[in-house]
Design a protein around this motif. Structure first.
Motif, PDB file in Angstrom:
ATOM      1  N   ASP A 163       0.820  -1.215   0.000  1.00 22.41           N
ATOM      2  CA  ASP A 163       0.000   0.000   0.000  1.00 22.41           C
ATOM      3  C   ASP A 163       0.848   1.256   0.000  1.00 22.41           C
ATOM      4  O   ASP A 163       0.552   2.216   0.703  1.00 22.41           O
ATOM      5  N   SER A 164       1.902   1.261  -0.800  1.00 20.30           N
ATOM      6  CA  SER A 164       2.709   2.468  -0.882  1.00 20.30           C
ATOM      7  C   SER A 164       2.776   2.955  -2.321  1.00 20.30           C
ATOM      8  O   SER A 164       2.662   2.171  -3.266  1.00 20.30           O
ATOM      9  N   ASP A 165       2.987   4.271  -2.452  1.00 18.96           N
ATOM     10  CA  ASP A 165       3.281   4.801  -3.768  1.00 18.96           C
ATOM     11  C   ASP A 165       4.679   4.342  -4.183  1.00 18.96           C
ATOM     12  O   ASP A 165       5.399   3.741  -3.404  1.00 18.96           O
ATOM     13  N   GLY A 166       5.047   4.627  -5.392  1.00 16.50           N
ATOM     14  CA  GLY A 166       6.343   4.175  -5.903  1.00 16.50           C
ATOM     15  C   GLY A 166       6.200   2.891  -6.679  1.00 16.50           C
ATOM     16  O   GLY A 166       5.279   2.102  -6.471  1.00 16.50           O
ATOM     17  N   ILE A 171      10.608  -0.084  -1.105  1.00 17.75           N
ATOM     18  CA  ILE A 171      10.406  -0.692   0.214  1.00 17.75           C
ATOM     19  C   ILE A 171      10.472   0.422   1.251  1.00 17.75           C
ATOM     20  O   ILE A 171      11.511   1.078   1.415  1.00 17.75           O
ATOM     21  N   ILE A 172       9.368   0.658   1.923  1.00 13.94           N
ATOM     22  CA  ILE A 172       9.310   1.698   2.953  1.00 13.94           C
ATOM     23  C   ILE A 172       9.846   1.110   4.250  1.00 13.94           C
ATOM     24  O   ILE A 172       9.252   0.202   4.833  1.00 13.94           O
ATOM     25  N   THR A 173      10.981   1.636   4.685  1.00 16.46           N
ATOM     26  CA  THR A 173      11.630   1.126   5.895  1.00 16.46           C
ATOM     27  C   THR A 173      11.254   1.907   7.146  1.00 16.46           C
ATOM     28  O   THR A 173      11.530   1.443   8.255  1.00 16.46           O
ATOM     29  N   ALA A 174      10.646   3.080   6.965  1.00 12.99           N
ATOM     30  CA  ALA A 174      10.263   3.887   8.125  1.00 12.99           C
ATOM     31  C   ALA A 174       9.074   4.757   7.754  1.00 12.99           C
ATOM     32  O   ALA A 174       8.975   5.246   6.623  1.00 12.99           O
ATOM     33  N   ALA A 175       8.162   4.937   8.700  1.00 12.02           N
ATOM     34  CA  ALA A 175       7.000   5.807   8.533  1.00 12.02           C
ATOM     35  C   ALA A 175       6.717   6.480   9.871  1.00 12.02           C
ATOM     36  O   ALA A 175       7.063   5.952  10.929  1.00 12.02           O
ATOM     37  N   PRO A 176       6.081   7.640   9.861  1.00 13.11           N
ATOM     38  CA  PRO A 176       6.043   8.472  11.062  1.00 13.11           C
ATOM     39  C   PRO A 176       4.981   8.101  12.091  1.00 13.11           C
ATOM     40  O   PRO A 176       3.987   7.441  11.779  1.00 13.11           O
ATOM     41  N   LYS A 290      10.392   1.960  12.210  1.00 19.49           N
ATOM     42  CA  LYS A 290      11.666   2.238  11.544  1.00 19.49           C
ATOM     43  C   LYS A 290      12.517   0.979  11.557  1.00 19.49           C
ATOM     44  O   LYS A 290      12.724   0.359  12.603  1.00 19.49           O
ATOM     45  N   HIS A 291      12.988   0.582  10.380  1.00 17.49           N
ATOM     46  CA  HIS A 291      13.852  -0.585  10.238  1.00 17.49           C
ATOM     47  C   HIS A 291      15.191  -0.170   9.648  1.00 17.49           C
ATOM     48  O   HIS A 291      15.275   0.781   8.857  1.00 17.49           O
ATOM     49  N   ASP A 292      16.234  -0.895  10.017  1.00 23.45           N
ATOM     50  CA  ASP A 292      17.519  -0.744   9.351  1.00 23.45           C
ATOM     51  C   ASP A 292      17.500  -1.552   8.060  1.00 23.45           C
ATOM     52  O   ASP A 292      16.743  -2.529   7.925  1.00 23.45           O
ATOM     53  N   ASP A 293      18.341  -1.176   7.122  1.00 27.84           N
ATOM     54  CA  ASP A 293      18.367  -1.871   5.841  1.00 27.84           C
ATOM     55  C   ASP A 293      18.784  -3.336   5.954  1.00 27.84           C
ATOM     56  O   ASP A 293      18.539  -4.129   5.038  1.00 27.84           O
ATOM     57  N   ASP A 294      19.431  -3.697   7.064  1.00 25.92           N
ATOM     58  CA  ASP A 294      19.846  -5.092   7.224  1.00 25.92           C
ATOM     59  C   ASP A 294      18.914  -5.886   8.133  1.00 25.92           C
ATOM     60  O   ASP A 294      19.224  -7.022   8.501  1.00 25.92           O
ATOM     61  N   ASP A 295      17.750  -5.330   8.485  1.00 22.32           N
ATOM     62  CA  ASP A 295      16.758  -6.095   9.245  1.00 22.32           C
ATOM     63  C   ASP A 295      16.125  -7.150   8.343  1.00 22.32           C
ATOM     64  O   ASP A 295      15.976  -6.950   7.130  1.00 22.32           O
ATOM     65  N   HIS A 316      12.305   6.243   3.342  1.00 24.70           N
ATOM     66  CA  HIS A 316      11.364   6.588   4.395  1.00 24.70           C
ATOM     67  C   HIS A 316      10.114   7.212   3.783  1.00 24.70           C
ATOM     68  O   HIS A 316      10.150   7.726   2.670  1.00 24.70           O
ATOM     69  N   SER A 317       9.024   7.170   4.519  1.00 22.78           N
ATOM     70  CA  SER A 317       7.772   7.776   4.065  1.00 22.78           C
ATOM     71  C   SER A 317       7.300   8.815   5.078  1.00 22.78           C
ATOM     72  O   SER A 317       7.560   8.688   6.277  1.00 22.78           O
TER      73      SER A 317
END
Length: 375
Positions: A163-166, A171-176, A290-295, A316-317
Motif C-alpha cells: 500500500d505504498s506509492d512508488g 520498500i518503505i523502511t520507516a513511517a512516522p 523504523k527498520h535498518d536496511d539489514d533487518d 522513508h515515508s
C-alpha cells in the motif's frame, strides 16, 4: 509463474465491486467467498462495532509447513470517493478509470496480487509456512479498521503491507508517528463597531497562536500542519469561538512530542495573553516504525525484488498506513510500493507491468521466506 491475463482479469473484477470507505460489505462478502474457495480459513472480526462500517476486517490463513516462518500481508478493501460504478479502461498497457471515478488500484492492485500469489503457490506446490492475509476496512477513513485489530488475532512473525506509492521494488523502511490536536479558542463577544474593546477575539487568538508555531517542514523527520479552521458569524460581532484541527508527524517519537508541546504552548499562551481560553484535545493517531536496511523484513524483500529482476529502492515515508498499526503491535512490517499512479483522483491508473511485478514480488517473498527458514 504468474498468469498475467488471469491477474489482470482478477483486478478488473475487483475494481468494479463498489467499496467506498464505510461501505465495504459487498467486497467483504466477495473476498470471503473467493478466499474460502481457494482453501483459506477466513474470519471476519467484530470491528464493525467500533468503526460503524458495514463490514469487518478479514483475517484469512493459508495453512503451511509449521517448521517454516509464518508471514503476513496486509491490504485494505476500501476506496476513497468517488468509487461507485467504476468503469476501468484498458489501453496501451495501462489500466485507468474512465475519469468519473477513482480506479481503486489503491488498494485493489494489492488484493489482486495476493489472490494471484495464492494460486501460484498452489499450482507450483510451493512448500511454505502459514500465510496470513489481513484485509482491512476503513484504511481511507483514518486507519479505523487496522486500529481495531487485536494482537492475539495476528499470527505472523513478520510481514508486509502492499500500500505504498512508488514502483514495485520500493520498500518503505520507516513511517512516522502521527498525532492530532483539536483546539477550541474561547473569547468574548462584543459589538465590533460600538465596543470592540469589551470583546476578546477568538480569531485573533488563533492567528497569534499560529504565528508563534513552527509549521510545515520542521526538519527532515518532522512536519506539522493546520488543516482546518472554523469560527465567526457576522462582521459586526467580535468572534468568541474558533475551532482548529491540526496535526504533527515525525519519524522520531520524541520529536513528535516536542512539536506537540510547542503547538500546545503557542495556543495556551495566546489565549492567556488575550484573556481568553484554549481548550485542547490531543490524540495520538498511529505509531511509527523504523527498520535498518539489514533487518530481516527488509533484506528478504530486497532479495525477492532482485530475484524478479528489479533493483530494490529503500526509503522513508511521510505518510501512515495499516503497516504503522500492525508494526506498532510488535510485528515487524515494511510497506511495499504497488506502482499505482494519481491515487485518490479520477485520473488514477496502474500499468499492467507494475501489477504483474506486484504479484511476482509477493510470490518471491514467500519463496525467500521458505529458503530463509530452511537455512
Amino acid at each position: 509463474m504468474v498468469n498475467n491475463n488471469r491477474l489482470i482479469e482478477e483486478f478488473l473484477e475487483l475494481v468494479q465491486i463498489d467499496s467506498e470507505t464505510g461501505y465495504e460489505r459487498k467486497i467483504a462478502d466477495h473476498l470471503t467467498e473467493r478466499l474460502t474457495l481457494l482453501g483459506l480459513e477466513v474470519m471476519e472480526d467484530n470491528s464493525m462495532e467500533q468503526t460503524g462500517h458495514t463490514a469487518g476486517n478479514l483475517l484469512a490463513v493459508l495453512k503451511g509447513n509449521p517448521a517454516l516462518p509464518v508471514i503476513y500481508f496486509t491490504v485494505h478493501m476500501d476506496t476513497v470517493v468517488p468509487g461507485k460504478g467504476v468503469k476501468p479502461v484498458r489501453e496501451n498497457g495501462l489500466i485507468r478509470s474512465d475519469g468519473t471515478t477513482v480506479l481503486g488500484a489503491d488498494d485493489k492492485a494489492g488484493l489482486a496480487a495476493l489472490l494471484e500469489m495464492i494460486l501460484v503457490l498452489k499450482e507450483e506446490k510451493v512448500d511454505h509456512g502459514s500465510i496470513q492475509l489481513v484485509i482491512t476496512v476503513g484504511e481511507e477513513s483514518g486507519l479505523v479498521g487496522s486500529r481495531s485489530l487485536h494482537r492475539a488475532s495476528l499470527i505472523a512473525d513478520f510481514g508486509y503491507a502492499l500500500d505504498s506509492d512508488g514502483d514495485v521494488g520500493t520498500i518503505i523502511t520507516a513511517a512516522p508517528f502521527q498525532a492530532k490536536i483539536h483546539a477550541i479558542m474561547k473569547g468574548k463577544k462584543a459589538h465590533a463597531g460600538v465596543a470592540p474593546e469589551k470583546g476578546v477575539s477568538a480569531i485573533t487568538m488563533a492567528g497569534v497562536a499560529i504565528a508563534d508555531m513552527k509549521l510545515g517542514r520542521i526538519d527532515e523527520e518532522t512536519t506539522a500542519n493546520i488543516g482546518w479552521i472554523k469560527g465567526g458569524t457576522q462582521t459586526n460581532i467580535v468572534c468568541d469561538h474558533v475551532e482548529m484541527f491540526m496535526e504533527a508527524r515525525s519519524l522520531v517519537k520524541d520529536k513528535l512530542e516536542k512539536q506537540l508541546e510547542d503547538m500546545t504552548r503557542a495556543l495556551q499562551q495566546a489565549a492567556e495573553n488575550m484573556g481568553g481560553e484554549a481548550v485542547l484535545e490531543t490524540q495520538h493517531i498511529y505509531p511509527g516504525f523504523k527498520h535498518d536496511d539489514d533487518d530481516q523484513v527488509i533484506t528478504l524483500a530486497k532479495r525477492a525484488a532482485g530475484e524478479i529482476g528489479i533493483v530494490p529502492n529503500t526509503r522513508h515515508s511521510g505518510g501512515g498506513s495499516d503497516a504503522n498499526i500492525i508494526a506498532g503491535l510488535g510485528i515487524p512490517t515494511a510497506n511495499l510500493g504497488v506502482g499505482y499512479q494519481d491515487i485518490h483522483t479520477t485520473s488514477e491508473s496502474i500499468s499492467e507491468k507494475q501489477l504483474i511485478h506486484a504479484a511476482e514480488l509477493v510470490v518471491e517473498i514467500v519463496k525467500e521466506a521458505v529458503q530463509e527458514g530452511k537455512r
